[in-house]
Design a protein around this motif. Structure first.
Motif, PDB file in Angstrom:
ATOM      1  N   LEU A 471      46.949  55.951  44.126  1.00 33.36           N
ATOM      2  CA  LEU A 471      46.588  55.124  45.271  1.00 33.36           C
ATOM      3  C   LEU A 471      47.611  55.321  46.386  1.00 33.36           C
ATOM      4  CD1 LEU A 471      45.536  51.849  43.414  1.00 33.36           C
ATOM      5  CD2 LEU A 471      44.075  53.700  44.244  1.00 33.36           C
ATOM      6  N   ALA A 472      47.122  55.477  47.613  1.00 31.88           N
ATOM      7  CA  ALA A 472      48.000  55.819  48.732  1.00 31.88           C
ATOM      8  C   ALA A 472      48.291  54.643  49.659  1.00 31.88           C
ATOM      9  CB  ALA A 472      47.373  56.954  49.542  1.00 31.88           C
ATOM     10  N   THR A 473      47.457  53.603  49.613  1.00 27.79           N
ATOM     11  CA  THR A 473      47.589  52.493  50.558  1.00 27.79           C
ATOM     12  C   THR A 473      48.376  51.354  49.932  1.00 27.79           C
ATOM     13  OG1 THR A 473      45.431  53.068  51.477  1.00 27.79           O
ATOM     14  CG2 THR A 473      46.343  50.911  52.054  1.00 27.79           C
ATOM     15  N   PRO A 474      49.541  50.971  50.518  1.00 28.94           N
ATOM     16  CA  PRO A 474      50.304  49.851  49.962  1.00 28.94           C
ATOM     17  C   PRO A 474      49.490  48.561  49.988  1.00 28.94           C
ATOM     18  CG  PRO A 474      51.651  51.127  51.490  1.00 28.94           C
ATOM     19  CD  PRO A 474      50.246  51.620  51.642  1.00 28.94           C
ATOM     20  N   GLY A 475      49.717  47.726  48.991  1.00 28.13           N
ATOM     21  CA  GLY A 475      49.013  46.454  48.888  1.00 28.13           C
ATOM     22  C   GLY A 475      48.677  46.138  47.444  1.00 28.13           C
ATOM     23  N   THR A 476      47.967  45.023  47.263  1.00 31.50           N
ATOM     24  CA  THR A 476      47.578  44.586  45.923  1.00 31.50           C
ATOM     25  C   THR A 476      46.081  44.757  45.755  1.00 31.50           C
ATOM     26  OG1 THR A 476      49.397  43.004  45.801  1.00 31.50           O
ATOM     27  CG2 THR A 476      47.545  42.651  44.313  1.00 31.50           C
ATOM     28  N   LYS A 477      45.687  45.368  44.669  1.00 27.44           N
ATOM     29  CA  LYS A 477      44.277  45.625  44.392  1.00 27.44           C
ATOM     30  C   LYS A 477      43.948  45.172  42.975  1.00 27.44           C
ATOM     31  CE  LYS A 477      43.594  49.691  47.383  1.00 27.44           C
ATOM     32  NZ  LYS A 477      44.793  49.502  48.197  1.00 27.44           N
ATOM     33  N   GLN A 478      42.679  44.772  42.787  1.00 25.99           N
ATOM     34  CA  GLN A 478      42.208  44.490  41.437  1.00 25.99           C
ATOM     35  C   GLN A 478      41.377  45.665  40.955  1.00 25.99           C
ATOM     36  OE1 GLN A 478      39.128  41.408  40.336  1.00 25.99           O
ATOM     37  NE2 GLN A 478      40.858  40.558  39.179  1.00 25.99           N
ATOM     38  N   LEU A 479      41.748  46.204  39.802  1.00 27.09           N
ATOM     39  CA  LEU A 479      41.017  47.304  39.194  1.00 27.09           C
ATOM     40  C   LEU A 479      40.133  46.763  38.071  1.00 27.09           C
ATOM     41  CD1 LEU A 479      43.778  50.054  38.865  1.00 27.09           C
ATOM     42  CD2 LEU A 479      42.305  49.536  40.803  1.00 27.09           C
ATOM     43  N   THR A 480      38.949  47.318  37.929  1.00 29.39           N
ATOM     44  CA  THR A 480      38.041  46.968  36.843  1.00 29.39           C
ATOM     45  C   THR A 480      37.459  48.248  36.260  1.00 29.39           C
ATOM     46  OG1 THR A 480      36.170  46.740  38.375  1.00 29.39           O
ATOM     47  CG2 THR A 480      37.397  44.725  37.818  1.00 29.39           C
ATOM     48  N   ALA A 481      36.958  48.147  35.045  1.00 29.34           N
ATOM     49  CA  ALA A 481      36.395  49.300  34.353  1.00 29.34           C
ATOM     50  C   ALA A 481      34.915  49.080  34.082  1.00 29.34           C
ATOM     51  CB  ALA A 481      37.134  49.555  33.044  1.00 29.34           C
ATOM     52  N   SER A 482      34.188  50.185  33.916  1.00 30.76           N
ATOM     53  CA  SER A 482      32.766  50.148  33.575  1.00 30.76           C
ATOM     54  C   SER A 482      32.470  51.305  32.627  1.00 30.76           C
ATOM     55  CB  SER A 482      31.887  50.271  34.824  1.00 30.76           C
ATOM     56  OG  SER A 482      32.080  49.175  35.698  1.00 30.76           O
ATOM     57  N   LEU A 483      31.385  51.166  31.880  1.00 26.70           N
ATOM     58  CA  LEU A 483      30.881  52.243  31.033  1.00 26.70           C
ATOM     59  C   LEU A 483      29.464  52.541  31.480  1.00 26.70           C
ATOM     60  CD1 LEU A 483      31.287  54.176  28.658  1.00 26.70           C
ATOM     61  CD2 LEU A 483      30.397  52.389  27.153  1.00 26.70           C
ATOM     62  N   GLN A 485      26.043  55.198  31.494  1.00 25.74           N
ATOM     63  CA  GLN A 485      25.277  56.350  31.051  1.00 25.74           C
ATOM     64  C   GLN A 485      24.583  56.874  32.294  1.00 25.74           C
ATOM     65  OE1 GLN A 485      22.189  55.747  28.082  1.00 25.74           O
ATOM     66  NE2 GLN A 485      22.343  57.872  27.383  1.00 25.74           N
ATOM     67  N   GLU A 486      25.047  58.020  32.782  1.00 25.86           N
ATOM     68  CA  GLU A 486      24.690  58.500  34.109  1.00 25.86           C
ATOM     69  C   GLU A 486      23.171  58.621  34.291  1.00 25.86           C
ATOM     70  OE1 GLU A 486      26.740  58.318  36.215  1.00 25.86           O
ATOM     71  OE2 GLU A 486      28.688  59.200  35.771  1.00 25.86           O
ATOM     72  N   LEU A 487      22.747  58.133  35.477  1.00 20.14           N
ATOM     73  CA  LEU A 487      21.348  58.174  35.913  1.00 20.14           C
ATOM     74  C   LEU A 487      20.423  57.363  35.006  1.00 20.14           C
ATOM     75  CD1 LEU A 487      21.097  61.946  36.941  1.00 20.14           C
ATOM     76  CD2 LEU A 487      21.363  59.973  38.447  1.00 20.14           C
ATOM     77  N   MET A 488      21.020  56.509  34.134  1.00 16.64           N
ATOM     78  CA  MET A 488      20.195  55.699  33.234  1.00 16.64           C
ATOM     79  C   MET A 488      20.560  54.219  33.315  1.00 16.64           C
ATOM     80  SD  MET A 488      19.793  58.341  29.979  1.00 16.64           S
ATOM     81  CE  MET A 488      18.472  57.382  29.214  1.00 16.64           C
ATOM     82  N   ARG A 489      21.811  53.862  32.949  1.00 14.76           N
ATOM     83  CA  ARG A 489      22.154  52.443  32.956  1.00 14.76           C
ATOM     84  C   ARG A 489      23.666  52.255  32.833  1.00 14.76           C
ATOM     85  NH1 ARG A 489      19.919  53.723  28.087  1.00 14.76           N
ATOM     86  NH2 ARG A 489      21.238  53.535  26.241  1.00 14.76           N
ATOM     87  N   TYR A 490      24.112  51.034  33.190  1.00 15.17           N
ATOM     88  CA  TYR A 490      25.475  50.594  32.937  1.00 15.17           C
ATOM     89  C   TYR A 490      25.485  49.856  31.601  1.00 15.17           C
ATOM     90  CZ  TYR A 490      27.686  51.643  37.424  1.00 15.17           C
ATOM     91  OH  TYR A 490      28.233  52.278  38.502  1.00 15.17           O
ATOM     92  N   GLU A 491      26.284  50.316  30.669  1.00 12.91           N
ATOM     93  CA  GLU A 491      26.462  49.586  29.414  1.00 12.91           C
ATOM     94  C   GLU A 491      27.358  48.368  29.650  1.00 12.91           C
ATOM     95  OE1 GLU A 491      24.882  50.188  26.756  1.00 12.91           O
ATOM     96  OE2 GLU A 491      24.455  52.325  26.558  1.00 12.91           O
ATOM     97  N   GLN A 492      28.405  48.539  30.465  1.00 11.00           N
ATOM     98  CA  GLN A 492      29.299  47.444  30.857  1.00 11.00           C
ATOM     99  C   GLN A 492      29.711  47.688  32.303  1.00 11.00           C
ATOM    100  OE1 GLN A 492      31.549  48.581  27.196  1.00 11.00           O
ATOM    101  NE2 GLN A 492      32.321  46.480  27.332  1.00 11.00           N
ATOM    102  N   ASP A 493      29.936  46.613  33.038  1.00 13.58           N
ATOM    103  CA  ASP A 493      30.255  46.751  34.457  1.00 13.58           C
ATOM    104  C   ASP A 493      31.296  45.718  34.854  1.00 13.58           C
ATOM    105  OD1 ASP A 493      30.239  47.530  37.080  1.00 13.58           O
ATOM    106  OD2 ASP A 493      28.337  46.585  37.588  1.00 13.58           O
ATOM    107  N   GLY A 494      32.416  46.177  35.455  1.00 14.48           N
ATOM    108  CA  GLY A 494      33.438  45.280  35.969  1.00 14.48           C
ATOM    109  C   GLY A 494      34.221  44.552  34.906  1.00 14.48           C
ATOM    110  N   VAL A 495      34.530  45.198  33.796  1.00 15.98           N
ATOM    111  CA  VAL A 495      35.250  44.556  32.691  1.00 15.98           C
ATOM    112  C   VAL A 495      36.722  44.963  32.707  1.00 15.98           C
ATOM    113  CG1 VAL A 495      33.178  44.350  31.285  1.00 15.98           C
ATOM    114  CG2 VAL A 495      34.563  46.419  31.116  1.00 15.98           C
ATOM    115  N   PHE A 496      37.537  44.245  31.907  1.00 18.53           N
ATOM    116  CA  PHE A 496      38.965  44.490  31.748  1.00 18.53           C
ATOM    117  C   PHE A 496      39.689  44.557  33.096  1.00 18.53           C
ATOM    118  CE2 PHE A 496      36.885  46.451  28.047  1.00 18.53           C
ATOM    119  CZ  PHE A 496      37.483  45.708  27.035  1.00 18.53           C
ATOM    120  N   PRO A 497      39.602  43.468  33.907  1.00 25.52           N
ATOM    121  CA  PRO A 497      40.261  43.474  35.222  1.00 25.52           C
ATOM    122  C   PRO A 497      41.789  43.487  35.091  1.00 25.52           C
ATOM    123  CG  PRO A 497      39.420  41.296  34.712  1.00 25.52           C
ATOM    124  CD  PRO A 497      38.913  42.198  33.632  1.00 25.52           C
TER     125      PRO A 497
END
Length: 707
Positions: A471-483, A485-497
C-alpha cells in the motif's frame, strides 16, 4: 536463416537514437508462392520516462499491408506500456490510431528465452507510411516503465498479379471445406534454413483438446488470405519458428484455412507446453468487444467435428499439468491471457453444445457442485511504512465431495496499491477458486487482490495461501477477505476484518537529534547513530556509501527474514546485528546487488561463465561463476573486497543508469554495482558505486527519481 534473407541498406543516426533500416526481399519459387517484402527500423535512446512518445514517420520503399512492432522494456511491477500504430494510404492522410495487443501465442517455452515483447501484426490497406506511439503508465508508486528499444516493420504480404492470374486450377479443398496452404499462398521455402534443413520438423500427438484463439487482427478484413499470410510470415520469420503456429484459421466469411504444415494431429505452436495433444484454431479478428459472426462459429463447429471427432465436448479433464481443462477450451483456460477475447470466449459454451448436439455447455456434465470455506485469514504486520509488503495468510478448506481448482496468481505474488487481478493480467477463469482481499475506500474492482488456491484441493483438504500487498497511501484502512468461485459465486464475502496503518516512509527529513552519539547530515536531513557512523567512516565514507537517505528504522532483511535496525544510504543498506556486537560483523551491508537483479538471472551478463585459471589481471570466482578483471578488480581489492562488496554476480556489460540516464560499463556484486566513468579517468571518481540504495527507495515509492 533470417540473417541470410536480410539485406542491410542504410544505417542512420537520428534524434539521438539509432535507426536501422533493412529490407527483406523474398523472391519465392512456384506459382502458388506469394512474394513478400519486409522493411524494418529500430529506435533506441530516444524515449522519455513518462507521458507519450510519438515516433518519426516511416516511409518504406514500396507499399505494405502489414505492420509489426516489438520492443524491449523494463517494467516495474504495476507499470505498463501501451502501443498503437497508424498508417497512411497516400502518404499524407492518416488512419485512426490502432491499439496493439501483446502476442501471447508461443511455440515452446524452451524456445522463448528472450527479453523482447511482440505485438501481433496489424493488417492495413495497401499503404505508403506508418507511425507508432508509446504511452508510459507508471505504477501506483509513481515508478515509470523504461523503454529501451522498439523495432517496427512494414511487410507486404499481398500476392503479385501473376499469383492471381495464373490461369491454373485452384488447389482442391481438404475434406471439401478446408483451404490448403497452397490455396492461400503459403511460401513453403520459409520452412527451411539456408542449408535446406527444415526449421521446425513436424511432430505428432493424439488430439486431447481443442484450444480456440483470436488473431487480434482487424475484423471483417477485405483480404483474409493476406491476413493468413501475414500471420504465417510473422510466426515463421519474425518469431523465427519456421512455420505458422496455428493448426487452422477461420475467417469472418466462414472460410477455413490449413495452418501448420504436416497434416492431421501435427503439433502446432500456439500455447506453450499445451501444444502437445491439442489443436490450435484461430478465428481471424479481435473479439474483446466485437462479437464473432455466425459464419465463423459455424465453421469452427464443423472443423472441430471433422478434426477432433472423438472428443466429448461436455468433459473437463486433466491435461499436461492442469486439472479441469475443458475439451473445447479457450486459450485463457490454459495460460494467463485475454485470448480468445471476452466475446468469443463467451460463445464457447454454445460451440460445445452445437458440437455435442445439446444446449450450451458451461461446466463438465454430470459433476456435482463444489464448495469451499476460508478457515482463517491474517494480515501482518498491521503497521507498516508505505510501500512495505503486508503479508496475507489464508487457510482454505475444500468442503465439497469433488476436487476444487485454482488459478494464477499463485502464493507469493505481490500486488501494488492501484493494481488489481485484471490489470496484473490474471483475468477470471470460470469455476476457479481465489482468495480475494478488499480495503476500505476502494474505488475500483471489488476484492482487487486475488490469489489462486494450490492445485488441486481434494475433498476435505486444507491449504494455506500466502500473498503480499504494498500500500502506497499513508493512513488507516480496514482490510477484509473473501472466497470467490470466479464467474459463479462468492462463498464468503468481507470476512476476517483487520485494521492496517500505513505510515509515511522514514525518508522524510528530520531535525538534528542534538545527541552526541548521533551524526547529523544537513545535506539530506538525517541522523546516523554511532554504530552506523563508525562503519561508514571506517570503510570509505561519502565516496563509498554516499549520504543517508532514511532515518534508522526496523526492517525485515530479505537475506534471512529477520528484523534489524536498518538505514539506507545512497549506495548501500546498513544493518545492525546486535548478536555480533563488538565484532567486525556488528554492521553488515545488505545484499542490494542480488536484490535489484533478482529478476535478471537469465540475462547474458548474469549467466555463469566457464571456469578458467586466474591470470595476473583477471580472477575467477567459482562461488558465483563470474570473473573480475582490470580496473574493477583493482577497485574491489583496494576498497574492502569480499566483506564489503561480496562476490561478483555478473560480468562487465553496458547498462543505462537509472540515476543519471547515461550508459555506463558496470558490474554487479552481491552488495554493490561498480560503474566505470572514463570521463574522470585517473581521478578518484573514475570508479564509483552505483546508487542501489537510492534505486531501491525509488522503486518502493519512498523517494522520487531525480531527487
Amino acid at each position: 536463416m533470417l540473417h541470410e534473407r536480410v539485406h542491410r541498406r542504410t544505417l542512420l543516426k537520428a534524434a539521438g537514437g539509432l535507426l536501422v533500416a533493412s529490407v527483406l526481399d523474398l523472391h519465392l519459387p512456384g506459382r502458388q508462392a506469394a512474394a513478400m517484402t519486409r522493411m524494418q527500423w529500430t529506435e533506441q535512446g530516444v524515449f522519455p520516462s513518462s507521458g507519450l512518445y510519438q515516433s518519426t514517420v516511416f516511409r518504406p520503399d514500396q507499399p505494405f499491408n502489414s505492420i509489426e512492432v516489438s520492443w524491449v522494456a523494463a517494467l516495474p511491477q504495476g507499470s505498463s506500456l501501451r502501443f498503437s500504430v497508424r498508417f497512411s494510404r497516400d502518404g499524407s492522410s492518416w488512419s485512426d490510431w490502432i491499439d496493439l495487443h501483446v502476442d501471447t501465442d508461443a511455440r515452446d517455452a524452451r524456445n522463448q528465452v528472450t527479453d523482447r515483447t511482440y505485438a501481433g501484426p496489424v493488417l492495413t490497406a495497401p499503404s505508403q507510411a506508418l507511425q507508432y506511439r508509446a504511452e508510459f503508465i507508471p505504477n501506483a508508486l509513481g515508478q515509470p516503465p523504461r523503454l529501451e528499444q522498439v523495432e517496427v516493420a512494414a511487410v507486404d504480404t499481398s500476392p503479385p498479379a501473376s499469383f492471381l492470374s495464373t490461369g491454373q486450377a485452384a488447389p482442391s479443398l481438404i475434406d471439401g471445406f478446408i483451404i490448403p496452404r497452397a490455396g492461400w499462398g503459403a511460401d513453403e521455402s520459409l520452412r527451411f534454413d539456408s542449408k535446406g534443413n527444415e526449421i521446425w520438423p513436424p511432430d505428432y500427438r493424439e488430439i486431447q483438446k481443442v484450444i480456440v484463439h483470436h488473431t487480434v487482427t482487424q475484423n471483417e478484413e477485405a483480404d483474409p488470405a493476406a491476413t493468413v499470410r501475414a500471420v504465417y510470415y510473422y510466426h515463421a520469420i519474425t518469431r523465427g519458428w519456421g512455420d505458422i503456429g496455428y493448426n487452422f484459421l477461420v475467417d469472418w466469411h466462414g472460410n477455413v484455412y490449413e495452418g501448420r504444415y504436416g497434416g492431421p494431429d501435427v503439433v502446432g505452436g500456439h500455447a506453450l507446453q499445451y501444444n502437445w495433444g491439442s489443436i490450435g484454431i484461430a478465428v481471424l479478428g479481435t473479439y474483446d468487444t466485437f462479437d464473432p459472426l455466425p459464419a465463423s462459429l459455424t465453421s469452427l463447429e464443423r472443423l472441430i467435428k471433422d478434426r477432433a471427432p472423438n472428443l466429448d465436448p461436455g468433459l473437463w479433464t486433466f491435461f499436461i499439468d492442469k486439472d479441469n481443462v475443458p475439451n473445447i477450451a479457450g486459450h485463457r483456460d490454459v495460460l494467463v491471457t485475454d485470448c480468445p477475447g471476452d466475446r468469443l470466449y463467451a460463445k464457447l459454451p454454445d460451440v460445445r453444445g452445437a458440437v455435442k448436439g445439446t444446449g450450451p455447455i458451461t461446466a463438465s456434465l454430470g459433476v456435482p457442485a463444489s464448495s469451499a470455506r476460508l478457515l482463517s485469514v491474517s494480515f501482518s504486520p498491521t503497521t507498516v511504512y508505505a510501500g512495505i509488503p503486508i503479508r496475507v495468510d489464508a487457510v482454505i478448506q475444500n468442503t465439497s465431495s469433488i476436487p476444487i481448482y485454482g488459478q494464477e496468481p499463485n502464493s507469493g505474488f505481490t500486488y501494488l496499491e492501484g493494481q488489481d487481478f485484471d490489470s496484473a493480467n490474471y483475468p477470471k477463469i470460470e469455476g476457479s477458486y481465489r482468495v480475494g482481499v478488499d480495503f476500505s475506500g476502494n474505488p475500483g474492482l471489488p476484492n482487487p487482490f486475488r490469489w489462486g488456491t494450490p492445485a488441486p484441493l481434494a475433498p476435505g483438504q486444507q491449504a494455506t495461501i500466502t500473498g503480499y500487498i504494498r500500500l502506497a497511501t499513508p493512513g488507516t484502512k480496514q482490510l477484509t477477505a473473501s472466497l470467490v468461485q470466479e464467474l459463479m459465486r462468492y462463498e464468503q464475502d468481507g470476512v476476517f476484518p483487520a485494521t492496517v496503518t500505513v505510515n509515511s516512509p522514514p525518508t522524510v527529513g528530520v531535525p538534528n537529534a542534538a545527541d552526541p552519539t548521533v551524526a547529523y547530515y544537513q545535506a539530506t536531513q538525517h541522523n546516523v547513530p554511532n554504530f552506523f557512523q563508525s562503519y561508514w567512516a571506517s570503510n570509505g565514507g561519502l565516496m563509498m556509501f554516499g549520504y543517508p537517505l532514511t532515518e534508522t528504522f526496523e526492517e525485515v532483511s530479505p537475506t534471512d527474514g529477520k528484523t534489524y535496525p536498518t538505514q539506507y544510504f545512497e549506495r548501500a543498506r546498513f544493518e545492525h546485528h546486535l548478536e555480533f556486537q563488538g565484532t567486525p560483523y556488528e554492521v553488515e551491508l545488505g545484499l542490494l546487488g542480488r536484490e535489484v537483479t533478482a529478476n535478471r538471472t537469465k540475462e547474458k551478463p548474469f549467466l555463469p561463465i566457464p571456469a578458467f585459471t586466474p591470470t595476473a589481471d583477471r580472477d575467477y570466482y567459482p562461488q558465483t561463476g563470474h570473473s573480475l578483471a582490470l580496473g574493477f578488480r583493482s577497485y574491489w581489492h583496494a576498497n574492502g573486497g569480499l566483506p564489503v562488496f561480496g562476490y561478483p554476480i555478473s560480468e562487465e556489460f553496458q547498462e543505462l543508469s537509472e540515476t543519471d540516464g547515461k550508459m555506463h560499463t558496470v558490474q554487479y556484486f552481491e552488495r554493490a554495482r561498480f560503474e566505470w566513468h572514463p570521463e574522470f579517468r585517473g581521478t578518484q571518481y573514475e570508479y564509483l558505486l552505483g546508487q542501489l540504495g537510492r534505486e531501491i527507495l525509488i522503486n518502493r515509492g519512498w523517494i522520487k527519481a531525480g531527487s
